[in-house]
Design an enzyme around this catalytic site. Structure first.
Site, PDB file in Angstrom:
ATOM      1  N   GLU A   8       0.834  -1.200   0.000  1.00 62.56           N
ATOM      2  CA  GLU A   8       0.000   0.000   0.000  1.00 62.56           C
ATOM      3  C   GLU A   8       0.876   1.261   0.000  1.00 62.56           C
ATOM      4  O   GLU A   8       0.532   2.266  -0.626  1.00 62.56           O
ATOM      5  CB  GLU A   8      -0.941   0.005   1.207  1.00 62.56           C
ATOM      6  CG  GLU A   8      -2.049  -1.042   1.139  1.00 62.56           C
ATOM      7  CD  GLU A   8      -2.963  -0.846  -0.050  1.00 62.56           C
ATOM      8  OE1 GLU A   8      -3.205   0.312  -0.443  1.00 62.56           O
ATOM      9  OE2 GLU A   8      -3.433  -1.849  -0.602  1.00 62.56           O
ATOM     10  N   TRP A  66     -15.746  11.444 -12.761  1.00 61.35           N
ATOM     11  CA  TRP A  66     -14.911  11.274 -11.577  1.00 61.35           C
ATOM     12  C   TRP A  66     -14.290  12.581 -11.100  1.00 61.35           C
ATOM     13  O   TRP A  66     -14.020  12.743  -9.902  1.00 61.35           O
ATOM     14  CB  TRP A  66     -13.818  10.241 -11.845  1.00 61.35           C
ATOM     15  CG  TRP A  66     -12.849  10.589 -12.944  1.00 61.35           C
ATOM     16  CD1 TRP A  66     -12.924  10.238 -14.257  1.00 61.35           C
ATOM     17  CD2 TRP A  66     -11.654  11.368 -12.809  1.00 61.35           C
ATOM     18  NE1 TRP A  66     -11.859  10.744 -14.956  1.00 61.35           N
ATOM     19  CE2 TRP A  66     -11.056  11.433 -14.100  1.00 61.35           C
ATOM     20  CE3 TRP A  66     -11.028  12.009 -11.740  1.00 61.35           C
ATOM     21  CZ2 TRP A  66      -9.863  12.131 -14.327  1.00 61.35           C
ATOM     22  CZ3 TRP A  66      -9.832  12.699 -11.978  1.00 61.35           C
ATOM     23  CH2 TRP A  66      -9.268  12.747 -13.251  1.00 61.35           C
ATOM     24  N   TRP A  95     -20.963  11.469 -19.850  1.00 64.83           N
ATOM     25  CA  TRP A  95     -21.308  11.627 -18.443  1.00 64.83           C
ATOM     26  C   TRP A  95     -22.599  12.443 -18.309  1.00 64.83           C
ATOM     27  O   TRP A  95     -22.960  13.205 -19.198  1.00 64.83           O
ATOM     28  CB  TRP A  95     -20.181  12.346 -17.698  1.00 64.83           C
ATOM     29  CG  TRP A  95     -18.849  11.663 -17.786  1.00 64.83           C
ATOM     30  CD1 TRP A  95     -17.771  12.074 -18.515  1.00 64.83           C
ATOM     31  CD2 TRP A  95     -18.456  10.446 -17.143  1.00 64.83           C
ATOM     32  NE1 TRP A  95     -16.725  11.194 -18.364  1.00 64.83           N
ATOM     33  CE2 TRP A  95     -17.120  10.182 -17.520  1.00 64.83           C
ATOM     34  CE3 TRP A  95     -19.103   9.550 -16.291  1.00 64.83           C
ATOM     35  CZ2 TRP A  95     -16.417   9.076 -17.065  1.00 64.83           C
ATOM     36  CZ3 TRP A  95     -18.402   8.448 -15.835  1.00 64.83           C
ATOM     37  CH2 TRP A  95     -17.079   8.223 -16.213  1.00 64.83           C
ATOM     38  N   TRP A 135      -9.095   7.945  -7.936  1.00 60.45           N
ATOM     39  CA  TRP A 135     -10.372   8.212  -8.606  1.00 60.45           C
ATOM     40  C   TRP A 135     -10.362   7.651 -10.026  1.00 60.45           C
ATOM     41  O   TRP A 135     -11.357   7.073 -10.484  1.00 60.45           O
ATOM     42  CB  TRP A 135     -10.686   9.709  -8.614  1.00 60.45           C
ATOM     43  CG  TRP A 135     -11.493  10.099  -7.407  1.00 60.45           C
ATOM     44  CD1 TRP A 135     -11.040  10.669  -6.259  1.00 60.45           C
ATOM     45  CD2 TRP A 135     -12.905   9.907  -7.225  1.00 60.45           C
ATOM     46  NE1 TRP A 135     -12.075  10.848  -5.372  1.00 60.45           N
ATOM     47  CE2 TRP A 135     -13.233  10.397  -5.933  1.00 60.45           C
ATOM     48  CE3 TRP A 135     -13.914   9.380  -8.013  1.00 60.45           C
ATOM     49  CZ2 TRP A 135     -14.524  10.359  -5.432  1.00 60.45           C
ATOM     50  CZ3 TRP A 135     -15.216   9.357  -7.513  1.00 60.45           C
ATOM     51  CH2 TRP A 135     -15.512   9.836  -6.239  1.00 60.45           C
ATOM     52  N   ASN A 148     -10.999   3.296   3.562  1.00 58.37           N
ATOM     53  CA  ASN A 148     -10.553   3.057   2.184  1.00 58.37           C
ATOM     54  C   ASN A 148     -11.511   2.182   1.385  1.00 58.37           C
ATOM     55  O   ASN A 148     -11.786   2.449   0.214  1.00 58.37           O
ATOM     56  CB  ASN A 148      -9.157   2.422   2.187  1.00 58.37           C
ATOM     57  CG  ASN A 148      -8.590   2.310   0.782  1.00 58.37           C
ATOM     58  OD1 ASN A 148      -8.434   3.300   0.090  1.00 58.37           O
ATOM     59  ND2 ASN A 148      -8.305   1.091   0.342  1.00 58.37           N
ATOM     60  N   TRP A 160       1.639   1.570  -3.485  1.00 55.52           N
ATOM     61  CA  TRP A 160       0.583   2.205  -4.279  1.00 55.52           C
ATOM     62  C   TRP A 160       0.673   3.727  -4.166  1.00 55.52           C
ATOM     63  O   TRP A 160       0.453   4.435  -5.149  1.00 55.52           O
ATOM     64  CB  TRP A 160      -0.800   1.730  -3.842  1.00 55.52           C
ATOM     65  CG  TRP A 160      -1.897   2.450  -4.556  1.00 55.52           C
ATOM     66  CD1 TRP A 160      -2.665   3.463  -4.070  1.00 55.52           C
ATOM     67  CD2 TRP A 160      -2.328   2.254  -5.918  1.00 55.52           C
ATOM     68  NE1 TRP A 160      -3.548   3.909  -5.025  1.00 55.52           N
ATOM     69  CE2 TRP A 160      -3.365   3.189  -6.165  1.00 55.52           C
ATOM     70  CE3 TRP A 160      -1.935   1.392  -6.933  1.00 55.52           C
ATOM     71  CZ2 TRP A 160      -4.015   3.270  -7.400  1.00 55.52           C
ATOM     72  CZ3 TRP A 160      -2.588   1.478  -8.156  1.00 55.52           C
ATOM     73  CH2 TRP A 160      -3.608   2.405  -8.385  1.00 55.52           C
TER      74      TRP A 160
END
Length: 474
Positions: free
Chosen positions: A268, A352, A299, A375, A334, A271
């Protein structure tokens, strides 16, 4: 010493170098040249205020705080006080790279020495490349084949033993002059939950290690548990470095990365690195779809549904609980972040960028790299993203990770008396169950603003360039 996103004394490479050179003038600048989309949100400003106060105390109240155009402030400072060397730890946001390059060039033209350091990443983005010298676009090869094989992270350094600080009172406007605290008194609850600053970061890490790390892989997905480290805001503002966290984790398990939870947690941190890596190599990440096939995606413009989502009034309990947690605490679990993101982008078909903007304003740990990459991941538009057709079902996700509804009941107390069977889907509850629980859908708690099944199909059809009408539940 120009402090930025490195508000600490321990393991601060720029500060360590400066302390070895002689007398230091520590400076923080609220940079008015920051582009409007990247100016700090209200929650981040609250955190920054307290973090700067903590740093100022650590420096015996000798931190110089100023506001204005950073380049002009620094150049004026250097001229006025005959500064011979300026040091800072690097930032990786595109606008900051551009600004820092200009400042560095201007200082060098004045004959001033400039030294910059890596104080916020385990690996520099330009050090990890594929064999063909192009950047990775998939996380696992980046982390496993790239980062872990390039070199081990740098060992953290201790706090400088001596700091000789030259305090120039006329140059210090004070932390309060930066006007970071909100004018509306919405942060009283957040005040009780968080301790910004270097000591708060150390305390949070010590609470996580060594016991919680062992259950991290399973506990991190349960929103009602304290299964994560809670370090993201501390890391963003640089009150603790990823190197400190990395080696503290290894030390807590005697270097045994095979232990369950340890490799998962370190990945993580990986990430987080990947997010900065993508932002560095692909600087349009914060506003442009990484995948070009979404450039003409249709959208929906739906301000009413967006507002329902922002206020935790969608009628979908796990979504509303998450959005209310965000507003009340300045953070969000999360797993729930993924659910609320999927719901906005896929069930509501709202782009987004709208969600990223709301998170940017409300999150204490708002971080341009992580916010943008995550996102885009959940939207299916990003690098190594979840495929667009992976649409989280908030009901089944809630049943799996909040089976008794503890998290929902905490943030949606109007549903407290619903039995576990219906806490995730009150619209399916018989009338007598709703009456007994004192829940009137549409009055005590919203009716769902979308039908989950129909909105899922609409998203899939839109992805295939088709569109079907959406019918809300009555």
């Amino acid at each position: 010493m120009w402090f930025r996103q490195d508000l600490r004394l321990r393991d601060n490479p720029a500060l360590s170098f400066a302390s070895e050179q002689g007398t230091i003038v520590p400076l923080y600048i609220a940079d008015s040249s920051c582009p409007q989309p990247f100016q700090l949100g209200a929650a981040s400003k609250w955190w920054l205020h307290h973090s700067l106060q903590s740093l100022d105390q650590s420096l015996d109240n000798k931190l110089h705080c100023k506001s204005g155009d950073a380049q002009q402030v620094i150049l004026d400072f250097v001229k006025t006080h005959s500064i011979q060397c300026v040091v800072w730890n690097r930032c990786y946001e595109p606008w900051q790279i551009k600004r820092d390059t200009q400042i560095k060039q201007a200082l060098k033209e004045m004959g001033v020495t400039v030294k910059t350091f890596n104080g916020s990443l385990l690996w520099e983005p330009w050090e990890v490349l594929k064999k063909d010298q192009t950047p990775y676009k998939v996380f696992t090869p980046y982390y496993r084949n790239g980062c872990l094989r390039v070199q081990s992270p740098r060992m953290p350094s201790p706090e400088p033993q001596t700091l000789s600080i030259d305090y120039l009172q006329q140059e210090d406007m004070g932390v309060s002059s930066l006007n970071l605290l909100p004018s509306i008194n919405w942060h009283t609850q957040i005040d009780k939950l968080w301790a910004p600053g270097e000591s708060g970061a150390s305390e949070r890490l010590s609470q996580f290690l060594p016991n919680h790390i062992k259950q991290y892989k399973s506990a991190r997905d349960i929103p009602s548990l304290l299964g994560t480290s809670g370090l993201s805001a501390h890391l963003h503002f640089g009150e603790i470095s990823p190197n400190q966290v990395w080696f503290a984790v290894l030390h807590s398990v005697q270097g045994n990365t095979e232990q369950e939870g340890v490799d998962c947690y370190l990945s993580e941190l990986g990430w987080r690195e990947f997010s900065y890596y993508l932002l560095y190599h692909f600087p349009t990440l914060p506003d442009k779809n990484f995948s070009p096939k979404f450039e003409h995606f249709r959208w929906r413009n739906d301000p009413a549904s967006l507002k329902n989502w922002q206020q935790g009034q969608t009628g979908i309990p796990i979504i509303d609980a998450g959005m209310r947690e965000l507003w009340q605490t300045g953070t969000m679990h999360n797993r729930v972040r993924m659910l609320v993101g999927s719901f906005l982008v896929k069930n509501l078909l709202i782009e987004w960028q709208q969600g990223a903007a709301w998170f940017w304003d409300c999150l204490l740990d708002a971080d341009l790299a992580s916010n943008s990459a995550s996102w885009q991941w959940v939207a299916g538009t990003g690098a190594d993203a979840a495929p667009y057709f992976r649409i989280f079902n908030p009901v089944t996700q809630g049943q799996k990770f909040d089976s008794r509804g503890d998290y929902i009941r905490k943030y949606c107390p109007e549903l407290n008396d619903l039995p576990d069977k219906y806490i995730h889907n009150p619209w399916d509850a018989p009338a007598e169950v709703l009456t007994s629980a004192k829940v009137r859908l549409g009055k005590d708690y919203p009716a769902p603003i979308v039908d989950l099944k129909l909105s899922r199909q609409r998203a899939l059809d839109t992805f295939k360039e088709k569109e079907i009408p959406l019918q809300p539940i009555g």
